[in-house]
Design a protein around this motif. Structure first.
Motif, mmCIF file in Angstrom:
data_model
loop_
_atom_site.group_PDB
_atom_site.id
_atom_site.type_symbol
_atom_site.label_atom_id
_atom_site.label_comp_id
_atom_site.label_asym_id
_atom_site.label_seq_id
_atom_site.Cartn_x
_atom_site.Cartn_y
_atom_site.Cartn_z
ATOM 1 N N LEU A 7 49.747 71.529 -37.822
ATOM 2 C CA LEU A 7 48.798 72.490 -37.258
ATOM 3 C C LEU A 7 48.220 73.427 -38.313
ATOM 4 C CD1 LEU A 7 50.536 73.361 -33.885
ATOM 5 C CD2 LEU A 7 48.553 71.906 -34.276
ATOM 6 N N VAL A 8 49.057 73.919 -39.213
ATOM 7 C CA VAL A 8 48.572 74.815 -40.267
ATOM 8 C C VAL A 8 47.585 74.084 -41.169
ATOM 9 C CG1 VAL A 8 49.284 76.070 -42.349
ATOM 10 C CG2 VAL A 8 50.554 76.376 -40.221
ATOM 11 N N ALA A 9 47.914 72.846 -41.540
ATOM 12 C CA ALA A 9 47.022 72.076 -42.404
ATOM 13 C C ALA A 9 45.707 71.752 -41.691
ATOM 14 C CB ALA A 9 47.712 70.795 -42.862
ATOM 15 N N ALA A 10 45.782 71.379 -40.424
ATOM 16 C CA ALA A 10 44.565 71.044 -39.680
ATOM 17 C C ALA A 10 43.683 72.271 -39.475
ATOM 18 C CB ALA A 10 44.917 70.421 -38.330
ATOM 19 N N VAL A 11 44.272 73.404 -39.140
ATOM 20 C CA VAL A 11 43.500 74.635 -38.977
ATOM 21 C C VAL A 11 42.919 75.064 -40.330
ATOM 22 C CG1 VAL A 11 43.694 77.100 -38.437
ATOM 23 C CG2 VAL A 11 44.680 75.408 -36.900
ATOM 24 N N GLY A 12 43.705 74.900 -41.394
ATOM 25 C CA GLY A 12 43.204 75.214 -42.730
ATOM 26 C C GLY A 12 42.030 74.342 -43.122
ATOM 27 N N ALA A 13 42.126 73.046 -42.834
ATOM 28 C CA ALA A 13 41.024 72.130 -43.151
ATOM 29 C C ALA A 13 39.775 72.488 -42.347
ATOM 30 C CB ALA A 13 41.434 70.688 -42.862
ATOM 31 N N LEU A 14 39.975 72.821 -41.087
ATOM 32 C CA LEU A 14 38.841 73.222 -40.244
ATOM 33 C C LEU A 14 38.219 74.523 -40.747
ATOM 34 C CD1 LEU A 14 37.165 72.534 -37.758
ATOM 35 C CD2 LEU A 14 38.825 73.776 -36.379
ATOM 36 N N GLY A 15 39.055 75.486 -41.092
ATOM 37 C CA GLY A 15 38.557 76.750 -41.623
ATOM 38 C C GLY A 15 37.805 76.570 -42.934
ATOM 39 N N LEU A 16 38.343 75.757 -43.825
ATOM 40 C CA LEU A 16 37.659 75.502 -45.093
ATOM 41 C C LEU A 16 36.360 74.726 -44.865
ATOM 42 C CD1 LEU A 16 40.719 74.651 -47.326
ATOM 43 C CD2 LEU A 16 39.198 76.618 -47.561
ATOM 44 N N GLY A 17 36.355 73.860 -43.866
ATOM 45 C CA GLY A 17 35.123 73.148 -43.539
ATOM 46 C C GLY A 17 34.054 74.087 -43.027
#
Length: 170
Positions: free
Chosen positions: A9-19
């Motif tokens: 979840l942290v990695a997916a939210v981070g990827a979405l935020g960076l996107g």
């Protein structure tokens, strides 16, 4: 299992935020696909949810993979260096959703062999994950993409790997 869920979840939210932060480079189609992947991961892997059946999520993620691949192919002429590997990550996510959905659908009353019913599929999926991870890391470490985009791709890869690890551990 809960550690892998948090990492995913942290990695997916981070990827979405960076996107979202990278906006123009990432594009809205990839962001929507990333958001669908996050919601699918939550729905399939959080025991209290399971609102939508896993096959629906798998079909939706497959459609997102095809959409991102088509848009990337179309945009490649104007913006070289697009994330053509994102579609493969979405397809791997669809496979993991199906495999995890099979575990969730088995329930407590299923036989002891229910967790091992996907053993024959894990080897080819594992090879696909290894190849995908290798190519993403080659692009990220090789400096072929800007730094923020590299971190986004690495975070997306970590979320897919954590999702795969949860399927294997389950």
């Amino acid at each position: 299992m809960s550690v892998l869920l948090v990492v995913m979840l942290v990695a997916a939210v981070g990827a979405l935020g960076l996107g979202i932060a990278g906006g123009r480079r990432t594009g809205p189609v990839a962001l929507v696909a990333e958001a669908v992947m996050l919601v699918a991961m939550l729905d399939v892997h959080v025991p209290a949810l399971h609102v939508v059946p896993a096959p629906f999520w798998a079909l939706l993620l497959g459609g997102c993979a095809m959409g991102t691949a088509a848009v990337d192919r179309w945009r490649r002429r104007s913006r070289p260096g697009g994330d053509h590997l994102h579609a493969l990550g979405m397809l791997l996510g669809a496979v993991f959703v199906l495999l995890a959905g099979g575990h969730a659908g088995a329930g407590a009353g299923a036989g002891a062999g229910a967790g091992h019913s996907h053993g024959a599929v894990l080897l080819p999926v594992g090879v696909a994950v290894a190849v995908h991870a290798g190519v993403v890391l080659w692009n990220v470490v090789g400096g072929r993409v800007p730094r923020v985009e590299s971190v986004r791709r690495a975070a997306s890869l970590v979320s897919v790997l954590a999702m795969g690890a949860m399927v294997v551990v389950h």
